[in-house]
Design a protein around this motif. Structure first.
Motif, PDB file in Angstrom:
ATOM      1  N   GLY A   1     -54.876  18.264  40.184  1.00  0.00           N
ATOM      2  CA  GLY A   1     -56.188  19.466  39.549  1.00  0.00           C
ATOM      3  C   GLY A   1     -56.536  19.312  38.461  1.00  0.00           C
ATOM      4  N   PHE A   2     -57.611  18.844  38.816  1.00  0.00           N
ATOM      5  CA  PHE A   2     -59.054  18.030  38.271  1.00  0.00           C
ATOM      6  C   PHE A   2     -60.696  18.499  39.487  1.00  0.00           C
ATOM      7  N   THR A   3     -60.933  19.313  38.186  1.00  0.00           N
ATOM      8  CA  THR A   3     -62.471  19.614  39.285  1.00  0.00           C
ATOM      9  C   THR A   3     -63.068  18.494  39.317  1.00  0.00           C
ATOM     10  N   VAL A   4     -63.192  17.361  40.204  1.00  0.00           N
ATOM     11  CA  VAL A   4     -64.216  16.201  40.067  1.00  0.00           C
ATOM     12  C   VAL A   4     -65.525  16.667  40.422  1.00  0.00           C
ATOM     13  N   ASP A   5     -66.554  16.270  38.873  1.00  0.00           N
ATOM     14  CA  ASP A   5     -67.959  16.356  39.142  1.00  0.00           C
ATOM     15  C   ASP A   5     -68.500  15.128  39.548  1.00  0.00           C
ATOM     16  N   GLY A   6     -68.548  14.194  39.478  1.00  0.00           N
ATOM     17  CA  GLY A   6     -69.021  12.934  39.253  1.00  0.00           C
ATOM     18  C   GLY A   6     -68.271  11.310  39.656  1.00  0.00           C
ATOM     19  N   VAL A   7     -69.238  10.525  39.001  1.00  0.00           N
ATOM     20  CA  VAL A   7     -68.929   9.472  38.905  1.00  0.00           C
ATOM     21  C   VAL A   7     -69.665   8.389  38.428  1.00  0.00           C
ATOM     22  N   ARG A   8     -69.008   7.280  37.662  1.00  0.00           N
ATOM     23  CA  ARG A   8     -69.600   6.891  35.853  1.00  0.00           C
ATOM     24  C   ARG A   8     -69.578   5.343  36.742  1.00  0.00           C
ATOM     25  N   ILE A   9     -70.870   5.243  36.846  1.00  0.00           N
ATOM     26  CA  ILE A   9     -70.319   3.449  37.093  1.00  0.00           C
ATOM     27  C   ILE A   9     -70.233   2.390  35.289  1.00  0.00           C
ATOM     28  N   TYR A  10     -68.889   1.521  35.075  1.00  0.00           N
ATOM     29  CA  TYR A  10     -69.156   0.636  33.522  1.00  0.00           C
ATOM     30  C   TYR A  10     -69.133  -0.566  34.737  1.00  0.00           C
ATOM     31  N   LEU A  11     -69.753  -0.931  33.275  1.00  0.00           N
ATOM     32  CA  LEU A  11     -69.827  -3.189  33.427  1.00  0.00           C
ATOM     33  C   LEU A  11     -68.739  -3.664  33.170  1.00  0.00           C
ATOM     34  N   GLY A  12     -68.548  -4.821  33.728  1.00  0.00           N
ATOM     35  CA  GLY A  12     -67.367  -5.016  33.093  1.00  0.00           C
ATOM     36  C   GLY A  12     -66.999  -6.755  33.731  1.00  0.00           C
ATOM     37  N   VAL A  13     -66.570  -7.348  33.194  1.00  0.00           N
ATOM     38  CA  VAL A  13     -66.539  -9.036  33.639  1.00  0.00           C
ATOM     39  C   VAL A  13     -64.557  -9.591  33.344  1.00  0.00           C
ATOM     40  N   TYR A  14     -64.867 -10.461  34.942  1.00  0.00           N
ATOM     41  CA  TYR A  14     -63.940 -10.907  35.578  1.00  0.00           C
ATOM     42  C   TYR A  14     -63.202 -11.501  34.552  1.00  0.00           C
ATOM     43  N   SER A  15     -61.478 -12.132  33.725  1.00  0.00           N
ATOM     44  CA  SER A  15     -61.528 -12.639  33.201  1.00  0.00           C
ATOM     45  C   SER A  15     -61.434 -14.090  33.383  1.00  0.00           C
ATOM     46  N   ASN A  16     -61.699 -15.268  32.917  1.00  0.00           N
ATOM     47  CA  ASN A  16     -61.268 -16.393  33.362  1.00  0.00           C
ATOM     48  C   ASN A  16     -59.864 -17.317  34.659  1.00  0.00           C
ATOM     49  N   ASN A  17     -58.946 -15.764  34.463  1.00  0.00           N
ATOM     50  CA  ASN A  17     -58.150 -16.460  35.090  1.00  0.00           C
ATOM     51  C   ASN A  17     -58.011 -15.640  36.643  1.00  0.00           C
ATOM     52  N   GLU A  18     -58.987 -14.351  37.219  1.00  0.00           N
ATOM     53  CA  GLU A  18     -59.310 -13.584  38.373  1.00  0.00           C
ATOM     54  C   GLU A  18     -59.256 -14.914  38.885  1.00  0.00           C
ATOM     55  N   THR A  19     -59.595 -14.280  40.719  1.00  0.00           N
ATOM     56  CA  THR A  19     -59.471 -15.183  41.892  1.00  0.00           C
ATOM     57  C   THR A  19     -60.755 -16.123  42.135  1.00  0.00           C
ATOM     58  N   VAL A  20     -60.953 -16.888  42.789  1.00  0.00           N
ATOM     59  CA  VAL A  20     -62.360 -18.098  42.495  1.00  0.00           C
ATOM     60  C   VAL A  20     -63.011 -17.544  43.661  1.00  0.00           C
ATOM     61  N   GLY A  21     -64.189 -17.387  43.601  1.00  0.00           N
ATOM     62  CA  GLY A  21     -65.439 -16.992  42.649  1.00  0.00           C
ATOM     63  C   GLY A  21     -65.490 -15.541  42.124  1.00  0.00           C
ATOM     64  N   ARG A  22     -64.391 -15.439  41.144  1.00  0.00           N
ATOM     65  CA  ARG A  22     -65.425 -14.214  40.709  1.00  0.00           C
ATOM     66  C   ARG A  22     -65.123 -14.393  38.982  1.00  0.00           C
ATOM     67  N   ALA A  23     -64.204 -15.448  38.633  1.00  0.00           N
ATOM     68  CA  ALA A  23     -63.918 -15.646  37.000  1.00  0.00           C
ATOM     69  C   ALA A  23     -64.950 -15.626  36.709  1.00  0.00           C
ATOM     70  N   GLY A  24     -65.078 -14.515  35.290  1.00  0.00           N
ATOM     71  CA  GLY A  24     -66.184 -14.908  34.306  1.00  0.00           C
ATOM     72  C   GLY A  24     -67.266 -14.133  35.540  1.00  0.00           C
ATOM     73  N   TYR A  25     -67.348 -14.137  35.764  1.00  0.00           N
ATOM     74  CA  TYR A  25     -69.021 -13.045  36.635  1.00  0.00           C
ATOM     75  C   TYR A  25     -68.959 -11.033  35.927  1.00  0.00           C
ATOM     76  N   THR A  26     -69.710 -10.400  35.926  1.00  0.00           N
ATOM     77  CA  THR A  26     -69.664  -9.769  35.871  1.00  0.00           C
ATOM     78  C   THR A  26     -69.785  -8.764  36.713  1.00  0.00           C
ATOM     79  N   THR A  27     -69.516  -7.641  36.445  1.00  0.00           N
ATOM     80  CA  THR A  27     -68.102  -6.997  37.960  1.00  0.00           C
ATOM     81  C   THR A  27     -69.097  -5.186  37.270  1.00  0.00           C
ATOM     82  N   MET A  28     -69.258  -4.406  38.346  1.00  0.00           N
ATOM     83  CA  MET A  28     -69.959  -2.802  38.406  1.00  0.00           C
ATOM     84  C   MET A  28     -68.309  -1.904  38.824  1.00  0.00           C
TER      85      MET A  28
END
Length: 142
Positions: free
Chosen positions: A70-97
């Motif tokens: 029931g929504f009218t989708v009008d765009g995409v918002r891009i967020y920055l985030g940081v993976y926790s130190n418990n993430e899978t190998v290769g991502r822990a502690g890295y910035t993501t979007m």
């Protein structure tokens, strides 16, 4: 006669030049160098890559899922985030979007103007897990 390859192209209104993109990327690297480090002491990601196919699927998904809810989708918002130190190998502690669909309930009286009043559609899953590359740090145009 118009062929598949000769379709009229409407350019997005928010394009920037290659030189402006290069400047923005260089500014980020210069201003964040040494400060943009993961908790493990590794230089953090400053770019992510998503395939065109994945982006097209995401756009189709948010339009369909948003409409079904029931929504009218009008765009995409891009967020920055940081993976926790418990993430899978290769991502822990890295910035993501990650990308979140935005919009409003169908028939809502809320006026839409340039995304200022668009709300995140938190019942429509965001897109994440782009590729950081190897090594994760890149600079545009270099």
């Amino acid at each position: 006669m118009e062929t598949e390859n000769s379709k009229s192209l409407t350019h997005p209104t928010q394009l920037i030049s290659h030189s402006k993109a290069k400047e923005l990327s260089a500014n980020f690297v210069a201003q964040k160098s040494g400060k943009h480090v993961t908790s493990a002491g590794q230089e953090d990601a400053n770019a992510l890559w998503f395939s065109l196919e994945e982006l097209e699927k995401f756009i189709e998904y948010i339009k369909t899922e948003g409409s079904n809810q029931g929504f009218t989708v009008d765009g995409v918002r891009i967020y920055l985030g940081v993976y926790s130190n418990n993430e899978t190998v290769g991502r822990a502690g890295y910035t993501t979007m990650f990308m979140s669909a935005t919009g409003r309930k169908v028939n809502s009286a809320t006026p839409m103007s340039g995304g200022a009043t668009s709300q995140d559609l938190t019942t429509v899953n965001p897109l994440n897990y782009g590729s950081m590359g190897n090594p994760p740090k890149m600079q545009y145009g270099i």
